[in-house]
Design a protein around this motif. Structure first.
Motif, PDB file in Angstrom:
ATOM      1  N   THR A 134     -17.606  50.763 -75.516  1.00 26.75           N
ATOM      2  CA  THR A 134     -17.684  52.144 -75.993  1.00 26.75           C
ATOM      3  C   THR A 134     -16.632  53.031 -75.345  1.00 26.75           C
ATOM      4  O   THR A 134     -16.303  54.082 -75.871  1.00 26.75           O
ATOM      5  CB  THR A 134     -19.085  52.755 -75.721  1.00 26.75           C
ATOM      6  N   GLU A 135     -16.079  52.611 -74.223  1.00 24.13           N
ATOM      7  CA  GLU A 135     -15.065  53.395 -73.534  1.00 24.13           C
ATOM      8  C   GLU A 135     -13.668  53.141 -74.071  1.00 24.13           C
ATOM      9  O   GLU A 135     -12.731  53.818 -73.713  1.00 24.13           O
ATOM     10  CB  GLU A 135     -15.106  53.107 -72.039  1.00 24.13           C
ATOM     11  N   ILE A 182     -23.370  46.351 -69.428  1.00 24.25           N
ATOM     12  CA  ILE A 182     -22.025  46.622 -68.933  1.00 24.25           C
ATOM     13  C   ILE A 182     -20.992  46.307 -70.005  1.00 24.25           C
ATOM     14  O   ILE A 182     -20.047  47.075 -70.215  1.00 24.25           O
ATOM     15  CB  ILE A 182     -21.747  45.824 -67.642  1.00 24.25           C
ATOM     16  N   SER A 183     -21.183  45.198 -70.695  1.00 20.99           N
ATOM     17  CA  SER A 183     -20.253  44.813 -71.761  1.00 20.99           C
ATOM     18  C   SER A 183     -20.241  45.853 -72.870  1.00 20.99           C
ATOM     19  O   SER A 183     -19.186  46.209 -73.389  1.00 20.99           O
ATOM     20  CB  SER A 183     -20.624  43.451 -72.338  1.00 20.99           C
ATOM     21  N   GLU A 184     -21.398  46.340 -73.237  1.00 15.59           N
ATOM     22  CA  GLU A 184     -21.486  47.375 -74.264  1.00 15.59           C
ATOM     23  C   GLU A 184     -20.828  48.661 -73.802  1.00 15.59           C
ATOM     24  O   GLU A 184     -20.110  49.308 -74.552  1.00 15.59           O
ATOM     25  CB  GLU A 184     -22.950  47.671 -74.624  1.00 15.59           C
ATOM     26  N   GLN A 237     -29.386  41.068 -68.964  1.00 15.89           N
ATOM     27  CA  GLN A 237     -29.432  42.378 -69.617  1.00 15.89           C
ATOM     28  C   GLN A 237     -28.410  43.328 -69.007  1.00 15.89           C
ATOM     29  O   GLN A 237     -27.754  44.082 -69.718  1.00 15.89           O
ATOM     30  CB  GLN A 237     -30.838  42.983 -69.545  1.00 15.89           C
ATOM     31  N   LYS A 238     -28.252  43.289 -67.687  1.00 18.77           N
ATOM     32  CA  LYS A 238     -27.247  44.130 -67.031  1.00 18.77           C
ATOM     33  C   LYS A 238     -25.854  43.792 -67.529  1.00 18.77           C
ATOM     34  O   LYS A 238     -25.039  44.679 -67.780  1.00 18.77           O
ATOM     35  CB  LYS A 238     -27.295  43.958 -65.512  1.00 18.77           C
TER      36      LYS A 238
END
Length: 66
Positions: free
Chosen positions: A64-65, A58-60, A53-54
């Motif tokens: 978004t950045e 982090i991938s998400e 989940q982490k």
């Protein structure tokens, strides 16, 4: 569960598997080891799920950045 605890759990699981595979233990002892192994497996699975989940989070965040 911390990383060290996870690694200790994996080591203990390996010991349990070896003992169960040898077959030189009583049924009662085998059942106790199986129960312990099941609990250790559940704990390790939980750690792996949280790590997964982490990584997804982090991938998400990275996407978004952009």
């Amino acid at each position: 569960m911390k990383r060290a605890d996870y690694e200790k759990s994996i080591e203990r699981l390996e010991e349990i598997v070896e003992k169960l595979e040898e077959g030189n233990i009583s049924l009662d002892e085998a059942m106790k080891l199986f129960d312990e192994g099941t609990k250790l497996t559940a704990g390790c699975y939980d750690v792996l799920q949280k790590a997964e989940q982490k990584i997804k989070d982090i991938s998400e965040f990275d996407r978004t950045e952009e």
